[in-house]
Design an enzyme around this catalytic site. Structure first.
Site: not given
Length: 438
Positions: A39, A41, A152, A360, A398, A402
């Site tokens: 599919f 190259t 495969d 959680d 802001d 910090y």
């Protein structure tokens, strides 16, 4: 900041990727052709901004004849991202798409195919063969641990990263790979005929085929022999090696040795004491790592997880679906317990409850999709500079450099955390990182 429970995505019918991408040639200089497949190259390419060399697999969309072909390429991209943590899997840099091609830019492996090196070398010693087998089956175990069946495995699908004698062997092609759930069986006949497991031909198979494939072709190529154990070179091969081969090529899938069993076999571990229990599954090991983090790090991971592309998190989405058996969009304690049991965990309920509570983060009693992503991301995604900067910027509204108390409090509200959890988080944080609000 809660992610909606709907986790599917829509994409144009003529596109593989669910999002537009930059032009490949705006970022890479294309070079010589490296290889040709059915599919696509593969070309040499160089990133303009860094000068780093990569390989680019360009897949012609004209050869994608139906929706399934498009889905196959999309799945290959997701699986490559999903497995990118493993040192023996070629690492994907990114995917690009235009009207004619889909391009997969990945790590360049300049050492050639395993198949060619075997032919050039003539044969390997048992010890050398065992080292190669350990690498190959290690990839199989990593795939299965993350819910991927390769389908495969063959020498042509492994490359060495350099021409050096001690080069690292890497798996490169996941075009036929697929996500699967424990206990699921497939029926489509795929893979190279020379390496196919018997049950594939019977159209009823599971991940055990990868163990057969990793031995059936590769080991025979490495030692250049037939499996009658009488003709050359088998009389000179150790009994330990032959014992492993018999176990890997058992025609009964359920009795066939597992990938972990191969890695623990005396022939592979060189007669050292083999581990007496399987390694943690990828999900379990990542949950354990996440549970040890402080709450700020967990929130930062949530920010990082939510900015990653679907290419990068597609594999984790499949793991989430595997655990979320009722398709509710959340994982309950019972679902987590059953899911970990399926991948071989023997944790006590109290230990699973600790992992559940750690993931959680908003204490809702279930693990939502965003929480799951944060808890199961691999470090190679977390530690990228741009991701760390994005996480810090999320808190530092802001831009002062910090994180103030007000900013942290607002972030906790965004994530649905209670004030008591904010107090716990402050106790865990380094003082240099946070300053009081005015």
């Amino acid at each position: 900041m809660k992610r909606p429970t709907q986790i599917s995505s829509l994409k144009p019918s003529n596109a593989v990727l669910p999002h537009p991408t930059p032009r490949l040639r705006d970022h890479f200089l294309m070079g010589k052709k490296l290889g040709q497949g059915q599919f696509g190259t593969t070309y040499f390419c160089r990133e303009k901004s860094t000068g780093i060399d990569y390989a680019c697999k360009s897949i012609s969309k004209r050869k994608l004849l139906c929706k399934e072909d498009y889905d196959d390429v999309w799945r290959e991209i997701q699986i490559m991202h999903h497995l990118s943590e493993h040192q023996c899997v070629v690492r994907i840099k990114g995917a690009y798409e235009d009207n004619i091609f889909v391009h997969l830019v990945m790590e360049l492996c300049a050492g050639g195919e395993l198949f060619d090196r075997i032919v050039q070398k003539g044969h390997y010693s048992e010890r050398e063969a065992a080292k190669l087998m350990k690498t190959i089956v290690g990839v199989v175990e990593a795939c299965h641990s993350l819910g991927v069946m390769h389908r495969d495995l063959k020498p042509e699908n492994f490359l060495f990263d350099t021409p050096a004698e001690d080069a690292q062997l890497k798996a490169i092609d996941f075009g036929l790979s697929i996500f699967y759930k424990p206990g699921q069986y497939l029926s489509d006949v795929v893979g190279s005929p020379y390496y196919v497991a018997p049950e594939v031909l019977h159209k009823h198979y599971g991940p055990e085929i990868d163990v057969w494939k990793s031995d059936s072709g590769i080991f025979r190529q490495i030692l250049r022999g037939k499996l009658d154990f009488e003709s050359e070179p088998w009389p000179g091969i150790s009994e330990s090696a032959k014992d492993l081969i018999k176990k890997m090529l058992d025609r009964r899938p359920q009795q066939r040795i597992t990938a972990h069993g191969v890695l623990c076999h005396p022939w592979i571990v060189d007669d050292r004491v083999a581990p007496d229990k399987p390694l943690d599954s990828a999900v379990l090991s990542r949950l354990k790592h996440f549970s040890a983090m402080n709450k700020l790090k967990k929130m930062a991971l949530r920010v990082i997880a939510e900015r990653l592309s679907e290419d990068e998190i597609g594999g984790l989405k499949q793991l989430f679906k595997m655990l979320d058996t009722d398709n509710s969009g959340t994982i309950t304690f019972e679902e987590l317990k059953q899911g970990l049991r399926k991948v071989g965990s023997n944790l006590m309920e109290s230990e699973i409850k600790e992992l559940m509570d750690a993931a959680d983060t908003d204490s809702s009693g279930t693990i939502e999709y965003g929480e799951f992503l944060a808890a199961t991301l691999h470090l190679n995604k977390i530690e990228r500079e741009e991701n760390l900067l994005a996480a810090f910027t999320f808190f530092d509204k802001d831009g002062s450099g910090y994180i103030t108390m007000d900013e942290l409090q607002q972030a906790c509200k965004d994530f649905g955390l209670r004030d008591t959890q904010l107090d716990e988080m402050i106790k865990e944080m380094p003082l240099a990182l946070i300053i009081p609000s005015d």
